[in-house]
Write a protein that holds these residues in place. Sequence first.
Motif, short mmCIF file in Angstrom:
data_model
loop_
_atom_site.label_atom_id
_atom_site.label_comp_id
_atom_site.label_asym_id
_atom_site.label_seq_id
_atom_site.Cartn_x
_atom_site.Cartn_y
_atom_site.Cartn_z
N ASN A 279 -36.57 -38.63 51.30
CA ASN A 279 -36.50 -37.68 52.41
C ASN A 279 -37.01 -36.31 51.95
OD1 ASN A 279 -35.94 -36.25 54.71
ND2 ASN A 279 -33.89 -37.11 54.98
N LEU A 280 -38.20 -35.94 52.41
CA LEU A 280 -38.80 -34.68 51.95
C LEU A 280 -37.94 -33.47 52.31
CD1 LEU A 280 -42.59 -35.29 52.80
CD2 LEU A 280 -41.39 -35.61 50.62
N ARG A 281 -37.12 -33.62 53.37
CA ARG A 281 -36.18 -32.56 53.75
C ARG A 281 -35.30 -32.15 52.57
NH1 ARG A 281 -30.88 -33.56 55.96
NH2 ARG A 281 -31.31 -35.73 56.42
N CYS A 282 -35.02 -33.09 51.68
CA CYS A 282 -34.10 -32.83 50.56
C CYS A 282 -34.82 -32.25 49.34
CB CYS A 282 -33.38 -34.11 50.17
SG CYS A 282 -32.51 -34.85 51.55
N LEU A 283 -36.14 -32.04 49.44
CA LEU A 283 -36.88 -31.50 48.29
C LEU A 283 -37.31 -30.06 48.50
CD1 LEU A 283 -39.21 -34.49 47.31
CD2 LEU A 283 -37.20 -33.64 46.07
N LEU A 284 -36.98 -29.50 49.67
CA LEU A 284 -37.41 -28.13 49.95
C LEU A 284 -36.86 -27.19 48.88
CD1 LEU A 284 -36.94 -28.04 53.82
CD2 LEU A 284 -39.08 -28.16 52.53
N PHE B 203 -40.39 -32.11 35.25
CA PHE B 203 -39.13 -32.13 36.02
C PHE B 203 -39.35 -32.38 37.51
CE2 PHE B 203 -35.84 -29.96 38.49
CZ PHE B 203 -34.67 -30.45 37.94
N THR B 204 -40.23 -31.56 38.13
CA THR B 204 -40.41 -31.70 39.59
C THR B 204 -41.07 -33.02 39.98
OG1 THR B 204 -40.46 -29.31 39.75
CG2 THR B 204 -41.21 -30.51 41.67
N PRO B 205 -42.16 -33.41 39.30
CA PRO B 205 -42.71 -34.74 39.63
C PRO B 205 -41.67 -35.85 39.50
CG PRO B 205 -44.21 -33.55 38.17
CD PRO B 205 -42.99 -32.70 38.31
N LEU B 206 -40.81 -35.75 38.48
CA LEU B 206 -39.78 -36.78 38.31
C LEU B 206 -38.75 -36.71 39.44
CD1 LEU B 206 -38.32 -38.98 36.68
CD2 LEU B 206 -37.27 -37.18 35.32
N LEU B 207 -38.30 -35.50 39.76
CA LEU B 207 -37.34 -35.34 40.86
C LEU B 207 -37.93 -35.88 42.15
CD1 LEU B 207 -34.59 -34.10 41.76
CD2 LEU B 207 -35.88 -32.05 42.38
N ASN B 208 -39.21 -35.56 42.40
CA ASN B 208 -39.88 -35.99 43.62
C ASN B 208 -40.12 -37.49 43.66
OD1 ASN B 208 -40.10 -33.28 44.19
ND2 ASN B 208 -42.30 -33.30 44.61
N SER B 209 -40.28 -38.09 42.46
CA SER B 209 -40.87 -39.43 42.38
C SER B 209 -40.29 -40.42 43.38
CB SER B 209 -40.75 -39.97 40.96
OG SER B 209 -39.38 -40.06 40.59
N ASN C 206 -41.14 -38.92 54.39
CA ASN C 206 -41.34 -37.85 55.36
C ASN C 206 -40.06 -37.03 55.52
OD1 ASN C 206 -39.89 -39.73 56.93
ND2 ASN C 206 -41.81 -40.66 57.58
N TYR C 207 -40.16 -36.02 56.36
CA TYR C 207 -38.98 -35.22 56.70
C TYR C 207 -38.27 -35.94 57.83
CZ TYR C 207 -41.82 -31.58 54.45
OH TYR C 207 -42.60 -30.85 53.58
N PHE C 208 -37.01 -36.30 57.63
CA PHE C 208 -36.34 -37.00 58.74
C PHE C 208 -34.84 -36.76 58.76
CE2 PHE C 208 -34.15 -40.60 56.69
CZ PHE C 208 -34.79 -40.69 55.46
C1 LIG Z 1 -42.41 -32.06 45.27
O1 LIG Z 1 -42.13 -32.21 46.67
C2 LIG Z 1 -42.16 -31.00 47.41
C3 LIG Z 1 -41.73 -31.34 48.82
O2 LIG Z 1 -42.57 -32.27 49.40
C4 LIG Z 1 -43.55 -30.38 47.34
O3 LIG Z 1 -43.54 -29.15 48.03
C5 LIG Z 1 -43.96 -30.19 45.90
O4 LIG Z 1 -45.30 -29.75 45.85
C6 LIG Z 1 -43.83 -31.49 45.11
N1 LIG Z 1 -44.12 -31.20 43.73
C7 LIG Z 1 -44.68 -32.05 42.90
C8 LIG Z 1 -45.00 -31.54 41.54
O5 LIG Z 1 -44.93 -33.21 43.21
#
Ligand SMILES: *[C@@H]1O[C@H](CO)[C@@H](O)[C@H](O)[C@H]1NC(C)=O
Length: 546
Positions: free
Chosen positions: A65-70, A55-61, A368-370
């Motif tokens: 904007n890293l600000r939105c993944l906190l 789930f998280t790797p997919l959401l992050n993929s 990045n965070y922006f």
């Molecule tokens: C997802 O992104 C967040 C924010 O950058 C990070 O803290 C987290 O470790 C990432 N997780 C994975 C599984 O990539």
Amino acid sequence: MESSSTSTIISLLVILLSFSLASSDSFQDNFYKCLNSQISVPLSNCFYTPNNPSFTPLLNSSAQNLRCLLPSVPKPELIFTPLTESDVQSAVICSKQLNIQLKVRSGGHDYEGLSYISETGTPFVVVDLSKLRSVSVDIEGNNAWVEAGATVGELYYRIAEKSKIHGYPAGLCSSLGIGGHITGGAYGSMMRKYGLGADNVLDARIIDANGNILDRESMGEDLFWAIRGGGGGSFGIILAWKVKLVPVPETVTVFTVTKTLEQGATKILYKWQQVADKLDEDLFIRVITQTGDGAKKGVRTVSNSYNALFLGGVDRLLQIMAESFPELGLQRKDCVEMSWLESVLYIAGYPSSVPPEILLQGKSTFKNYFKAKSDFVKEPIPESGLEGIWKRFLEEDTPLMIWNPYGGMMSKISESDIPFPHRNGTLFKIQYVTIWGDADKASPGRHVEWIRKLYNYMSTYVSKFPREAYVNYRDLDLGMNKYGSTDFVQASVWGSKYFKNNFNRLVRIKTKVDPDNFFRHEQSIPTLPKEGKQRRRRGRRSHHQG
Ligand SMILES: *[C@@H]1O[C@H](CO)[C@@H](O)[C@H](O)[C@H]1NC(C)=O
Ligand SMILES: Cc1cc2nc3c(=O)[nH]c(=O)nc-3n(C[C@H](O)[C@H](O)[C@H](O)COP(=O)(O)OP(=O)(O)OC[C@H]3O[C@@H](n4cnc5c(N)ncnc54)[C@H](O)[C@@H]3O)c2cc1C
Ligand SMILES: *[C@@H]1O[C@H](CO)[C@@H](O)[C@H](O)[C@H]1NC(C)=O
């Protein structure tokens, strides 16, 4: 009479029931069951709940904007990655049935993360189109069909693979998702010659709020107008765009020339403002402003990098520059001739050693965070005004600004041709950005304050009534819809900035094609209040009283 009020009560009960079932586990079960009854492939390949390790790797993929993944930012109840168009249809039908908000993501580059987070804190699902990314180029027909999950880089690569003299005029960053990108306009280094990506769309396949698949003919010209610039996530889900190819020369020329304050940056930029929109349409020179070490080590300065694409060879470029913009002092040694595809990599910021196949990775390189904002400028900013910007830049850690020239084809297309209204009379667009690192991730307040103050400072120098903004640079500082409801008057504040007079037409079309406001988000186009609904409510109230 009797039976209709009974059915009202039953449907109310059903709604109440589905609300109480919406607590997360059973909601996911229900969504799963609903999809399962609709689609034929095993759902294990495309259905991700938060307790799934993918789930998280997919959401992050593709989240840019890293600000939105906190961790503090609300996450979707589930992510669904359809494999076919009819899977997307099922997702619409099931979201509607279960009364949950649906968000759609193509390339994940939204500045406020609107494709994968929710500022309103209500439950939502993400339909991620990254597995729908085929590109089919027809050189003889001079067009291409591109599925929403493909990146612009993939499209450019597939065009160049078939022809060295065809291209498509969309974004500079190669990992933009074609699905969301074109919905807001899509500008790039050929905009002065050919206009926007959205100006060069021939057809589209979309899914509407009823779950129907429509093309240009079946959706009609109103909806086809709205989706080309009216912003993503308001009218339906784009499955694919059919785009028109444009001619490019076999050889183009690029350059980047940087001038610091000590090298007379202010005067040169003042001159750029007077010529950039009037230059030969084959020439696009943007300006990237940053801070860094100056001539003296340890003393920060501001630098302006003139980053250009010329649709022609170096000899003609040097002639044009000598006539129109000698102040930059461009020399032959600054220029590199290359193919159009190589220029795509150059403008996207890749070193020349990187092979074009990198475009097929579809991955972003610049996460990045922006926080960012935008403005449009109609008169040159005086040197004193520029000096005020430099002062502010020297007070921030990693400020960035990009000035994008208009003119050429951008001035020839009327303001109401598509919803994107920033046309004749615009000299250039400004994008302001501030970037911060992990150290400040929990408390970015200082940086956000900085950019808001800079934005206030700039108000004197930029477009007014309305102060225009680019919808593809979503900025929630301009205002936000509340959950489940949109308000026309409130939405007009940002709507007029993004769309000027086209906003009203967008609202009328939205009201017609999605009267229940199924496709909604923090800044989606509102519907007009429903007369019928008001009448029904009044009726119900009197029934209760009686
Ligand atoms: C997802 O992104 C967040 C924010 O950058 C990070 O803290 C987290 O470790 C990432 N997780 C994975 C599984 O990539
Ligand atoms: C690094 C970077 C560089 C950029 N460079 C440029 C540039 O050169 N030129 C330019 O014009 N813009 C540029 N942008 C802005 C970009 O055009 C927008 O962010 C655009 O919305 C991105 O589309 P996406 O599919 O990648 O984003 P997403 O985040 O997936 O979607 C953006 C919005 O569109 C909606 N949406 C997504 N897919 C669909 C769909 N299939 N149907 C309907 N709605 C959909 C989403 O719900 C969301 O509201 C840049 C952005 C970044 C982060
Ligand atoms: C653009 O605006 C200028 C000045 O307002 C006007 O003279 C010109 O004719 C306009 N150009 C087009 C193509 O509409």
